[in-house]
Design a protein around this motif. Sequence first.
Motif, PDB file in Angstrom:
ATOM      1  N   TYR A  35       2.976  -7.615  13.679  1.00  0.00           N
ATOM      2  CA  TYR A  35       3.128  -8.534  12.556  1.00  0.00           C
ATOM      3  C   TYR A  35       3.693  -7.720  11.396  1.00  0.00           C
ATOM      4  O   TYR A  35       3.254  -6.606  11.146  1.00  0.00           O
ATOM      5  CB  TYR A  35       1.784  -9.138  12.139  1.00  0.00           C
ATOM      6  N   VAL A  36       4.669  -8.286  10.676  1.00  0.00           N
ATOM      7  CA  VAL A  36       5.313  -7.577   9.572  1.00  0.00           C
ATOM      8  C   VAL A  36       4.953  -8.280   8.269  1.00  0.00           C
ATOM      9  O   VAL A  36       5.160  -9.485   8.119  1.00  0.00           O
ATOM     10  CB  VAL A  36       6.847  -7.534   9.762  1.00  0.00           C
ATOM     11  N   LEU A  37       4.392  -7.502   7.329  1.00  0.00           N
ATOM     12  CA  LEU A  37       4.029  -8.017   6.010  1.00  0.00           C
ATOM     13  C   LEU A  37       4.804  -7.266   4.943  1.00  0.00           C
ATOM     14  O   LEU A  37       5.058  -6.077   5.081  1.00  0.00           O
ATOM     15  CB  LEU A  37       2.533  -7.827   5.747  1.00  0.00           C
ATOM     16  N   THR A  38       5.162  -7.971   3.882  1.00  0.00           N
ATOM     17  CA  THR A  38       5.810  -7.356   2.738  1.00  0.00           C
ATOM     18  C   THR A  38       4.903  -7.530   1.525  1.00  0.00           C
ATOM     19  O   THR A  38       4.053  -8.412   1.512  1.00  0.00           O
ATOM     20  CB  THR A  38       7.208  -7.967   2.502  1.00  0.00           C
ATOM     21  N   ARG A  39       5.100  -6.656   0.534  1.00  0.00           N
ATOM     22  CA  ARG A  39       4.267  -6.632  -0.677  1.00  0.00           C
ATOM     23  C   ARG A  39       2.775  -6.598  -0.299  1.00  0.00           C
ATOM     24  O   ARG A  39       1.958  -7.326  -0.835  1.00  0.00           O
ATOM     25  CB  ARG A  39       4.578  -7.838  -1.555  1.00  0.00           C
ATOM     26  N   ALA A  40       2.439  -5.725   0.625  1.00  0.00           N
ATOM     27  CA  ALA A  40       1.090  -5.662   1.188  1.00  0.00           C
ATOM     28  C   ALA A  40       0.145  -4.818   0.337  1.00  0.00           C
ATOM     29  O   ALA A  40       0.563  -3.889  -0.346  1.00  0.00           O
ATOM     30  CB  ALA A  40       1.143  -5.106   2.605  1.00  0.00           C
ATOM     31  N   LYS A  41      -1.130  -5.186   0.420  1.00  0.00           N
ATOM     32  CA  LYS A  41      -2.217  -4.450  -0.235  1.00  0.00           C
ATOM     33  C   LYS A  41      -3.308  -4.216   0.794  1.00  0.00           C
ATOM     34  O   LYS A  41      -3.617  -5.099   1.583  1.00  0.00           O
ATOM     35  CB  LYS A  41      -2.813  -5.256  -1.383  1.00  0.00           C
ATOM     36  N   LEU A  42      -3.904  -3.037   0.751  1.00  0.00           N
ATOM     37  CA  LEU A  42      -5.053  -2.717   1.590  1.00  0.00           C
ATOM     38  C   LEU A  42      -6.299  -3.034   0.785  1.00  0.00           C
ATOM     39  O   LEU A  42      -6.496  -2.502  -0.309  1.00  0.00           O
ATOM     40  CB  LEU A  42      -5.024  -1.239   1.988  1.00  0.00           C
ATOM     41  N   VAL A  56       4.848  -3.423   5.960  1.00  0.00           N
ATOM     42  CA  VAL A  56       3.756  -2.927   6.794  1.00  0.00           C
ATOM     43  C   VAL A  56       3.836  -3.614   8.151  1.00  0.00           C
ATOM     44  O   VAL A  56       3.985  -4.827   8.219  1.00  0.00           O
ATOM     45  CB  VAL A  56       2.390  -3.215   6.137  1.00  0.00           C
ATOM     46  N   GLU A  57       3.774  -2.828   9.222  1.00  0.00           N
ATOM     47  CA  GLU A  57       3.751  -3.363  10.578  1.00  0.00           C
ATOM     48  C   GLU A  57       2.365  -3.142  11.167  1.00  0.00           C
ATOM     49  O   GLU A  57       1.873  -2.023  11.196  1.00  0.00           O
ATOM     50  CB  GLU A  57       4.800  -2.670  11.442  1.00  0.00           C
ATOM     51  N   ILE A  58       1.761  -4.239  11.628  1.00  0.00           N
ATOM     52  CA  ILE A  58       0.416  -4.171  12.197  1.00  0.00           C
ATOM     53  C   ILE A  58       0.505  -4.557  13.670  1.00  0.00           C
ATOM     54  O   ILE A  58       0.957  -5.663  13.987  1.00  0.00           O
ATOM     55  CB  ILE A  58      -0.540  -5.128  11.460  1.00  0.00           C
TER      56      ILE A  58
END
Length: 72
Positions: A35-42, A56-58
């Motif tokens: 899954y690819v996310l942009t503007r990601a926060k942990l 971010v690739e999960i």
Amino acid sequence: MALMRKRRLVRVHTTDQAGSRTVEGFLVGRWSGHYVLTRAKLLDDGGTAVQLAGDVEIPTRNVLLIQRMGAQ
């Protein structure tokens, strides 16, 4: 004229060898088993968020749940 697709704000709850984690960001799509996310926060348990650089690739094998938060 280019068409803009809505990107959904999601929280991805994951598990791996390091334990469980939650990543929040805009879901771009799913490619090659990630899954690819942009503007990601942990997100951590204390409620603080750490901004992550770039996309971010999960891996899908580590995803427990994808929680839809809204749209932009």
